[in-house]
Design an enzyme around this catalytic site. Structure first.
Site, short mmCIF file in Angstrom:
data_model
loop_
_atom_site.label_atom_id
_atom_site.label_comp_id
_atom_site.label_asym_id
_atom_site.label_seq_id
_atom_site.Cartn_x
_atom_site.Cartn_y
_atom_site.Cartn_z
N CYS A 11 23.34 -52.94 25.76
CA CYS A 11 23.58 -51.62 26.34
C CYS A 11 23.10 -50.50 25.43
CB CYS A 11 25.06 -51.44 26.65
SG CYS A 11 26.15 -51.65 25.23
N GLU A 47 33.43 -49.53 29.10
CA GLU A 47 32.17 -49.43 28.33
C GLU A 47 31.08 -49.88 29.27
OE1 GLU A 47 28.97 -50.23 26.71
OE2 GLU A 47 29.93 -51.80 25.49
#
Length: 491
Positions: free
Chosen positions: A293, A259
């Site tokens: 993010c 990720e």
């Protein structure tokens, strides 16, 4: 009901094989509160021998854990959940002190950890095999789903407890053992605090191990260790690329879950509710000082409402409370470190040098960077293409919805995104054309539900977290056939 008798302490080393021990590097790291700069902990760091010991402890414990029944694992997670709920204020306090999280964000992170535990409760009985057809009358064909074995977790500092635990919990739930290397900025909430919780809940020794060390000292040993079956990495795209290259080039090729970075577009179309869209954009850009993010990194606004949106966005941003993260009203607290602050300063300078309109700025105080807003930003500029990870907003003009989608997709990343429109079906149609793992209509891109898929496309990563997707990532298929009697062969 779980009763808290005392607060956790003793965060000064490693947790390996069910034992708290000093790291063997011979050097300590000082962990500081990003806002007050007070010392939070002094931790004796791990070396490669500690990493080896952690993986060996995990390997030794995993086989017996894989044989336990679903009820035993469920009961363990119930105990963990009770502890997390009883220690809510203590956990939130640690998140604020160690990572500089605002009270609002720390509460949200606690809720994410709790939600992950509730989902983990459901996973043990959901690990299902299959009986398959086969062209032989006296032959049976089965596909068993087995745990991978030992899972290595490398987690970041921005949502440290949640981003470690979202792999730890499902990995344990489906029968794996885990070794965690938390970010050195947040070793307590990223690993050691979780070790205390699982220890109190009675998790068998060796199933969860935490090694705290600096990247040059232990990272390569961690990634290349022969006992790692899957590496779950959350962090930057360049580092994730290196982890993947090392994992696949190692003598024993490893599964990899990545990720990575994001550059989330938030599209505002001309038919959107301007007031709600602007409020959402402010929250999605500046929550946790933009250190997420999934933060709305680029605000892409359709031309007919562009100027009005910019004015409203700036007006709302001016009202944000900046400073002490322990104040429940604060939205923008400190950045995690001097390195992140200096990077933010460099990007602000880049925005000014590029000639973008600086609509809002402020004086930096320690690690607290006030919100900076730039309009008329060129989507192709290095400024817009960078993942800011700071309270810096880029507002980009789109001619129409087709141009908005083109601009949204013009990035190396593809993690999260969102679209604001007065026509939900129009929003759904546009969402289908955005190159991202996740798109939300009339909502912010910062979304993580424990029973819904999480993951990105392009340079935002590989694999999926949460629910059934997590089961698939953390287990392997094993085809087994059985004959009643051995067949005859022509030899």
């Amino acid at each position: 009901m779980t009763t808290v008798t005392s607060s956790y302490d003793g965060f000064d080393g490693q947790f390996i094989g069910g034992r708290w021990t000093a790291g063997r590097l011979g050097r300590a790291a000082t962990i500081r509160n990003p806002y007050t700069r007070e010392t939070v902990a002094e931790i004796q760091l791990a070396n490669s021998d500690d990493v080896d010991a952690a993986f060996r402890a995990a390997k030794a414990a995993q086989a017996a854990w894989a044989k336990t029944g679903p009820t035993e694992r469920i009961d363990m997670f119930r105990r963990v959940l009770a502890i997390v709920e009883a220690r809510r204020d203590e956990i939130v306090g640690w998140i604020i002190r160690e990572s500089g999280s605002t009270f609002m964000k720390a509460q949200a992170e606690w809720m994410a950890v709790r939600g992950g535990l509730i989902e983990a409760l459901t996973l043990p009985p959901r690990v299902e095999g299959r009986i398959m057809p086969i062209d032989a009358a006296d032959k049976d064909s089965f596909v068993f789903r087995e745990p991978l074995g030992v899972v290595g977790v490398i987690s970041p500092w921005n949502f440290p407890m949640h981003l470690s635990h979202r792999t730890i919990a499902p990995a344990l739930a489906v029968g794996n053992a885990v070794v965690v290397k938390p970010a050195l900025e947040t070793p307590i909430t990223g690993g050691l605090l979780l070790a205390k919780i699982y220890e109190e809940a009675g998790l068998p020794e060796g199933l969860l191990n935490v090694v705290v060390g600096d990247v040059p000292d232990i990272a390569d040993t961690f990634v290349l260790h022969p006992l790692v079956n899957l590496l779950s990495f959350t962090g930057s795209t360049p580092t994730g690329r290196r982890v993947a290259q090392m994992a696949t080039a190692a003598p024993q090729i490893k599964h990899v879950g990545l990720e990575l970075g994001g550059n989330a577009p938030l599209i505002v179309l001309a038919d959107a509710d301007l007031e709600k869209a602007a409020s959402a954009a402010v929250f999605a850009r500046f929550l946790h000082s933009g250190q997420i993010c999934m933060s709305a990194n680029r605000l892409i606004v359709e031309a007919p409402i562009y100027d009005d949106f910019v004015d409203l966005f700036v007006a709302k941003t001016k009202k944000l409370k900046v400073g002490d993260p322990s104040d429940p009203q604060t939205l923008i607290g400190p950045l995690i470190s001097e390195r992140q602050r200096d990077a933010a300063l460099q990007r602000i300078t880049e925005g000014r040098s590029a000639g973008f309109a600086e609509r809002l700025k402020g004086e930096i105080d320690g690690l607290v960077v006030p919100p900076h807003v730039f309009s008329e930003v060129d989507n192709e500029s290095a400024f817009a293409q960078a993942e800011q990870f700071a309270p810096i907003a880029s507002i980009i003009r789109a001619e129409d919805e087709y141009d908005a989608v083109r601009l949204a997709n013009a990035t190396q990343y593809g993690l999260a995104s969102s679209v604001f429109t007065g026509d939900v079906w129009r929003g759904l149609r546009i969402a289908r054309h955005i190159e991202a793992g996740m798109t939300h209509v009339n909502d912010i891109p910062i979304q993580d539900s424990p029973f819904n898929m999480f993951g990105g496309e392009k340079n935002s990563g590989l694999g999926r977290f949460n629910g059934g997707w997590g089961i698939e990532e953390l287990t392997r298929d094993h085809w087994v056939t059985c004959r009643t009697t051995p067949p005859s062969f022509p030899v």
